[in-house]
Motif scaffolding. Structure first.
Motif, PDB file in Angstrom:
ATOM      1  N   CYS A  91       0.816  -1.218   0.000  1.00  0.00           N
ATOM      2  CA  CYS A  91       0.000   0.000   0.000  1.00  0.00           C
ATOM      3  C   CYS A  91       0.849   1.267   0.000  1.00  0.00           C
ATOM      4  O   CYS A  91       0.562   2.214  -0.743  1.00  0.00           O
ATOM      5  N   ALA A  92       1.890   1.312   0.817  1.00  0.00           N
ATOM      6  CA  ALA A  92       2.725   2.516   0.872  1.00  0.00           C
ATOM      7  C   ALA A  92       3.472   2.715  -0.437  1.00  0.00           C
ATOM      8  O   ALA A  92       3.593   3.840  -0.938  1.00  0.00           O
ATOM      9  N   GLY A  93       3.992   1.619  -1.008  1.00  0.00           N
ATOM     10  CA  GLY A  93       4.689   1.727  -2.285  1.00  0.00           C
ATOM     11  C   GLY A  93       3.765   2.190  -3.394  1.00  0.00           C
ATOM     12  O   GLY A  93       4.127   3.019  -4.240  1.00  0.00           O
ATOM     13  N   THR A  94       2.544   1.653  -3.418  1.00  0.00           N
ATOM     14  CA  THR A  94       1.559   2.060  -4.422  1.00  0.00           C
ATOM     15  C   THR A  94       1.243   3.542  -4.303  1.00  0.00           C
ATOM     16  O   THR A  94       1.196   4.271  -5.304  1.00  0.00           O
ATOM     17  N   ALA A  95       1.021   4.021  -3.085  1.00  0.00           N
ATOM     18  CA  ALA A  95       0.715   5.432  -2.869  1.00  0.00           C
ATOM     19  C   ALA A  95       1.893   6.320  -3.265  1.00  0.00           C
ATOM     20  O   ALA A  95       1.703   7.413  -3.823  1.00  0.00           O
ATOM     21  N   TYR A  96       3.116   5.859  -2.996  1.00  0.00           N
ATOM     22  CA  TYR A  96       4.310   6.631  -3.354  1.00  0.00           C
ATOM     23  C   TYR A  96       4.375   6.819  -4.868  1.00  0.00           C
ATOM     24  O   TYR A  96       4.592   7.930  -5.358  1.00  0.00           O
ATOM     25  N   ARG A  97       4.223   5.732  -5.619  1.00  0.00           N
ATOM     26  CA  ARG A  97       4.276   5.855  -7.079  1.00  0.00           C
ATOM     27  C   ARG A  97       3.174   6.775  -7.593  1.00  0.00           C
ATOM     28  O   ARG A  97       3.396   7.585  -8.503  1.00  0.00           O
ATOM     29  N   MET A  98       1.979   6.673  -7.041  1.00  0.00           N
ATOM     30  CA  MET A  98       0.856   7.478  -7.502  1.00  0.00           C
ATOM     31  C   MET A  98       1.086   8.965  -7.287  1.00  0.00           C
ATOM     32  O   MET A  98       0.734   9.785  -8.151  1.00  0.00           O
ATOM     33  N   LEU A  99       1.667   9.326  -6.169  1.00  0.00           N
ATOM     34  CA  LEU A  99       1.748  10.729  -5.798  1.00  0.00           C
ATOM     35  C   LEU A  99       3.114  11.357  -6.029  1.00  0.00           C
ATOM     36  O   LEU A  99       3.209  12.521  -6.437  1.00  0.00           O
ATOM     37  N   VAL A 100       4.179  10.612  -5.764  1.00  0.00           N
ATOM     38  CA  VAL A 100       5.523  11.189  -5.713  1.00  0.00           C
ATOM     39  C   VAL A 100       6.373  10.782  -6.905  1.00  0.00           C
ATOM     40  O   VAL A 100       7.172  11.573  -7.414  1.00  0.00           O
TER      41      VAL A 100
END
Length: 447
Positions: free
Chosen positions: A203-212
């Motif tokens: 989940c954290a990796g997915t959110a990182y790619r999406m936003l950052v």
């Protein structure tokens, strides 16, 4: 409990682990191929009826793989999809993978060991593994790539043979042992417990790619970011990444407990879904979508003075048309999933005439995972764990996610015989603080 499992639990040195043979069978959470049709015509596809825990055979290790003794894992929504055999039975994924032949053939079994998160100890390394060895403490990225595909060299997520471990492959992390490619491994942050470390990568990796990440929305300081499901597994990391990067997180939640979670995580504005007038029928009525979008836009402008630059989407059918409407002119909707349905309808006028963008995003490549792990390892991003179950109760754990009762992430203890184990950097843990690391643990699940 086998000798190797006992030694891992006891923190035995690498030379002792090397001297103990892996078991021929191990305990795992799995599905049976014979159950794949069990929910046809059933309204409530209760995952507690399909998820099983028991012994499965230990697979042989390929040269580029490691065997990880899994101390803890976590539930993701793909566990739910797998257990209801929708939108496709994952046994179809296993058969397609196995058709490649060679080592891939092992994955086509009458059982499917689930789990796309994990933290544990390397207990064996294949002959082609160079950077990892027995005794290493690791967390596991969910992405398996084919490093001989040209596209993989540009971005691991672009390869046609990229697969999600424990969903599109067998031998996943909800088990005492897991088979993992060396290219999935990340050093475990020393200040975290096993269950805290295990709940982050997917989940954290997915959110990182999406936003950052360069291939996502590329959020900048001051951006207003609307986060649907701000207290869920993905949203809870998105809120932290927005706040940590100088953005303004605006979270949408569905209960008072989740509203409190969103505030603790750093949301500047928290909106209850009921304020928008959003229900299961909204997405099917174009007029209702526009009205709900207008209500949401008014709330956001009232609270922060402007429309969102970015909408963080993963809910899908129920929210996607509103996301396209509400994001500002020239803004970006970035999406990684569709938990409420993947057939989306939206008014395309608001996309093309206002020059908006939709970006599809999926998991994270290894470099993005390592960059995210730096933030976690320094205490700037914290785990979002709210509940921990033993592996024997994986069905109840998955049901809580299926019914959307959970907050943040739901952890699962595998070989670890209790929570709170695995910390190797107590000084950093003290600096980060137990209160911050346990941000969501006292919040009750929703009904």
């Amino acid at each position: 409990m086998t000798s190797l499992s006992e030694a891992v639990r006891a923190g035995a040195p690498p030379e002792e682990l090397d001297g103990l043979a892996p078991p021929t069978e191990y305990t795992a959470a799995y599905l049976r191929a014979e159950d794949a049709e069990m929910f046809q015509g059933v309204a409530d596809k209760d995952v507690r009826k399909s998820l099983r825990v028991g012994q499965v055979p230990m697979p042989e290790l390929a040269p580029d793989e490691v065997l990880v003794a899994v101390m803890a894992s976590a539930v993701n929504y793909n566990t739910v999809w797998s257990a209801i055999f929708e939108p496709l039975s994952t046994f179809r994924f296993l058969r397609n993978f196995a058709a490649q032949g060679g080592w891939a053939a092992r994955h086509d079994q009458p059982y499917h060991v689930l789990g796309s998160d994990g933290a544990g100890v390397v207990v064996r390394a294949g002959s082609g593994v160079r950077h990892w060895k027995t005794g290493d403490h690791v967390v596991v990225s969910c992405v398996q790539v084919d490093d001989q595909e040209a596209a993989t060299q540009a971005d691991g997520m672009l390869g046609a043979e990229q697969r999600i471990w424990g969903f599109e492959t067998n031998f996943g992390g909800l088990a005492h042992y897991a088979v993992v490619r060396a290219s999935q491994l990340i050093p475990k942050p020393g200040h975290l417990t096993w269950e805290e470390a295990a709940c982050n990568p997917l989940c954290a990796g997915t959110a990182y790619r999406m936003l950052v990440g360069d291939r996502g929305a590329r959020m900048k300081q001051g951006d207003v970011v609307l986060v649907w499901g701000a207290a869920g597994g993905l949203g809870a990391y998105a809120v932290q990444l927005v706040k940590n990067g100088g953005g303004i997180p605006v979270g949408v939640v569905s209960s008072p407990a989740k509203a409190e979670a969103a505030r603790r995580l750093g949301c500047d504005v928290v909106i209850d879904r009921r304020e928008i007038g959003l229900d299961d029928r909204t997405a099917d009525d174009p007029t209702a979508v526009i009205e709900a979008g207008k209500r949401l836009g008014r709330i956001i402008r009232r609270e922060v003075g402007e429309d969102p630059h970015i909408v963080f989407e993963h809910v899908g059918r129920a929210t996607f048309p509103i996301s396209v409407f509400v994001v500002r002119r020239g803004g970006t909707v970035v999406t990684c999933g569709s938990s409420t349905g993947y057939q989306h309808g939206y008014d395309n006028r608001y996309l093309w005439m206002k020059l908006k963008r939709i970006i599809g995003s999926h998991a994270a490549n290894l470099q993005e995972q390592w960059e995210l792990n730096r933030l976690i390892s320094s205490g700037r991003i914290v785990p979002t764990l709210s509940a921990v179950y033993p592996l024997a109760e994986i069905a109840e754990a998955a049901r809580s996610v299926q019914a959307n009762r959970h907050i943040g992430k739901v952890g699962v203890l595998c070989l670890a015989d209790g929570p709170g184990q695995g910390v190797t950097d107590p000084d950093l843990r003290a600096r980060v603080g137990e209160k911050r690391l346990d941000l969501l643990r006292d919040l009750a699940p929703t009904a």
